[in-house]
Scaffold this active site. Sequence first.
Site, PDB file in Angstrom:
ATOM      1  N   LEU A 100      42.898  43.733  40.569  1.00  0.00           N
ATOM      2  CA  LEU A 100      41.908  43.831  39.882  1.00  0.00           C
ATOM      3  C   LEU A 100      42.126  44.202  38.261  1.00  0.00           C
ATOM      4  O   LEU A 100      43.368  44.841  38.117  1.00  0.00           O
ATOM      5  CB  LEU A 100      40.990  45.004  40.289  1.00  0.00           C
ATOM      6  CG  LEU A 100      40.372  45.085  41.798  1.00  0.00           C
ATOM      7  CD1 LEU A 100      39.416  46.261  41.860  1.00  0.00           C
ATOM      8  CD2 LEU A 100      39.757  43.500  41.767  1.00  0.00           C
TER       9      LEU A 100
ATOM     10  N   HIS B 157      37.186  42.043  36.518  1.00  0.00           N
ATOM     11  CA  HIS B 157      36.488  42.776  37.559  1.00  0.00           C
ATOM     12  C   HIS B 157      35.781  44.162  37.293  1.00  0.00           C
ATOM     13  O   HIS B 157      34.687  44.437  37.816  1.00  0.00           O
ATOM     14  CB  HIS B 157      37.479  43.189  38.729  1.00  0.00           C
ATOM     15  CG  HIS B 157      38.264  41.766  39.264  1.00  0.00           C
ATOM     16  ND1 HIS B 157      39.553  41.654  38.883  1.00  0.00           N
ATOM     17  CD2 HIS B 157      37.919  41.059  40.010  1.00  0.00           C
ATOM     18  CE1 HIS B 157      40.032  40.783  39.623  1.00  0.00           C
ATOM     19  NE2 HIS B 157      39.000  40.041  40.357  1.00  0.00           N
TER      20      HIS B 157
ATOM     21  N   LYS C 147      33.426  33.293  34.726  1.00  0.00           N
ATOM     22  CA  LYS C 147      34.955  32.746  34.639  1.00  0.00           C
ATOM     23  C   LYS C 147      35.141  31.705  35.641  1.00  0.00           C
ATOM     24  O   LYS C 147      35.828  30.616  35.474  1.00  0.00           O
ATOM     25  CB  LYS C 147      35.930  33.923  35.012  1.00  0.00           C
ATOM     26  CG  LYS C 147      37.225  33.513  35.431  1.00  0.00           C
ATOM     27  CD  LYS C 147      38.171  33.061  34.601  1.00  0.00           C
ATOM     28  CE  LYS C 147      39.741  32.966  34.899  1.00  0.00           C
ATOM     29  NZ  LYS C 147      39.738  32.526  36.232  1.00  0.00           N
TER      30      LYS C 147
ATOM     31  N   GLN D 182      32.119  28.142  40.848  1.00  0.00           N
ATOM     32  CA  GLN D 182      31.834  29.052  42.318  1.00  0.00           C
ATOM     33  C   GLN D 182      30.404  29.728  42.079  1.00  0.00           C
ATOM     34  O   GLN D 182      29.764  29.858  43.091  1.00  0.00           O
ATOM     35  CB  GLN D 182      33.106  30.103  42.327  1.00  0.00           C
ATOM     36  CG  GLN D 182      32.735  31.228  43.149  1.00  0.00           C
ATOM     37  CD  GLN D 182      33.883  32.235  43.007  1.00  0.00           C
ATOM     38  OE1 GLN D 182      34.990  31.549  43.711  1.00  0.00           O
ATOM     39  NE2 GLN D 182      33.889  33.247  42.441  1.00  0.00           N
TER      40      GLN D 182
ATOM     41  N   VAL E  70      35.399  37.800  30.708  1.00  0.00           N
ATOM     42  CA  VAL E  70      35.940  38.772  29.814  1.00  0.00           C
ATOM     43  C   VAL E  70      37.520  38.347  29.386  1.00  0.00           C
ATOM     44  O   VAL E  70      38.091  37.622  30.495  1.00  0.00           O
ATOM     45  CB  VAL E  70      36.349  40.273  30.605  1.00  0.00           C
ATOM     46  CG1 VAL E  70      37.245  41.203  29.803  1.00  0.00           C
ATOM     47  CG2 VAL E  70      35.010  40.601  31.028  1.00  0.00           C
TER      48      VAL E  70
HETATM   49  P1  AMP Z   1      38.701  37.119  42.177  1.00  0.00           P
HETATM   50  O1  AMP Z   1      39.109  38.586  42.533  1.00  0.00           O
HETATM   51  O2  AMP Z   1      39.506  36.399  41.318  1.00  0.00           O
HETATM   52  O3  AMP Z   1      38.074  36.253  43.457  1.00  0.00           O
HETATM   53  O4  AMP Z   1      37.308  37.296  41.207  1.00  0.00           O
HETATM   54  C1  AMP Z   1      36.370  38.269  41.955  1.00  0.00           C
HETATM   55  C2  AMP Z   1      35.294  38.244  40.722  1.00  0.00           C
HETATM   56  O5  AMP Z   1      35.576  38.534  39.489  1.00  0.00           O
HETATM   57  C3  AMP Z   1      34.634  36.686  41.010  1.00  0.00           C
HETATM   58  O6  AMP Z   1      33.344  36.735  40.859  1.00  0.00           O
HETATM   59  C4  AMP Z   1      35.313  36.173  39.325  1.00  0.00           C
HETATM   60  O7  AMP Z   1      34.329  35.143  38.743  1.00  0.00           O
HETATM   61  C5  AMP Z   1      35.111  37.570  38.765  1.00  0.00           C
HETATM   62  N1  AMP Z   1      36.123  37.407  37.710  1.00  0.00           N
HETATM   63  C6  AMP Z   1      37.517  37.177  37.637  1.00  0.00           C
HETATM   64  N2  AMP Z   1      38.051  37.229  36.448  1.00  0.00           N
HETATM   65  C7  AMP Z   1      36.992  37.249  35.566  1.00  0.00           C
HETATM   66  C8  AMP Z   1      36.879  37.261  34.208  1.00  0.00           C
HETATM   67  N3  AMP Z   1      37.910  37.193  33.288  1.00  0.00           N
HETATM   68  N4  AMP Z   1      35.586  37.881  33.645  1.00  0.00           N
HETATM   69  C9  AMP Z   1      34.641  37.994  34.338  1.00  0.00           C
HETATM   70  N5  AMP Z   1      34.518  37.894  35.845  1.00  0.00           N
HETATM   71  C10 AMP Z   1      35.835  37.708  36.266  1.00  0.00           C
END
Ligand code: AMP
Length: 257
Positions: free
Chosen positions: A32, A36, A149, A153, A176
Amino acid sequence: MRTFTTIQSLQEWRKSLPKGKTLGVVPTMGALHLGHASLLETSARENDFTLATIFINPTQFNQSSDFEKYPKTFEADLAMCEKYGADAVFAPKDANEIYPDHFQYRVSEHQFSNELCGEFRPGHFEGVLTVVLKLLNLAKADHAYFGEKDHQQLTLISGMAKAFFLETKIIPCPTVREDSGLALSSRNLRLSAAEKEIAPRLYQVISTILDVIQAKEELTRLGFRVEYLIDKPETTGRRRYVAAWLGDVRLIDNVRI
Ligand code: AMP
């Protein structure tokens, strides 16, 4: 903050929440970061309770090496969840908890999931949609938070929620970024010091060079291996999607143009 590793314990907690109070869920694969954290904070602000899930979903990795190399920072993840307002974390210990059917039952989409990332990662979105449906069914949340991001998806998950009349509302959250413009990503942890210097150029190039061919050429010149760079129309305006490799790390990003 409570931590659950079994579906049964998660479901007992879910049933114990007072009727009339709202629940937000934030599905993640751990490692995270502040991206996140912004989803967790938004959920905590908009709901009475927030559940974070941490599960590195094997079915969405089309390369086993990518799955094996996925960063694991569980203790730090729990601290982040607590800090940014989670009331509970669901972190299944192994894939059998989530896939007692051994992935015999799957959710698929037959159009957009084959484009962009789907073209280069066959089966990826089938894994994503299937795990998200399972998590949403378990959480029975009022709201579920996903980052822009991963815009493709997010679009596919919103489409699935609509197609299957899910009662959980899908809430998009803005990307972010570091001050440099680099979108925060768990995969950034795997960039070398030299790659970390170059990585911010991905966002800078796609948001400033409007011609697709010129933008691709510039990224290649900088040392990226561009997988795709495609502009797609939206209801209003257009969105540009990119995936590019730096060494063995695959970065994705998107901007409205
Ligand atoms: P992940 O753990 O990569 O599967 O991401 C979990 C959630 O966090 C997903 O909905 C991603 O789109 C979101 N997420 C990952 N990176 C970012 C970011 N930089 N800004 C905003 N949301 C993010």
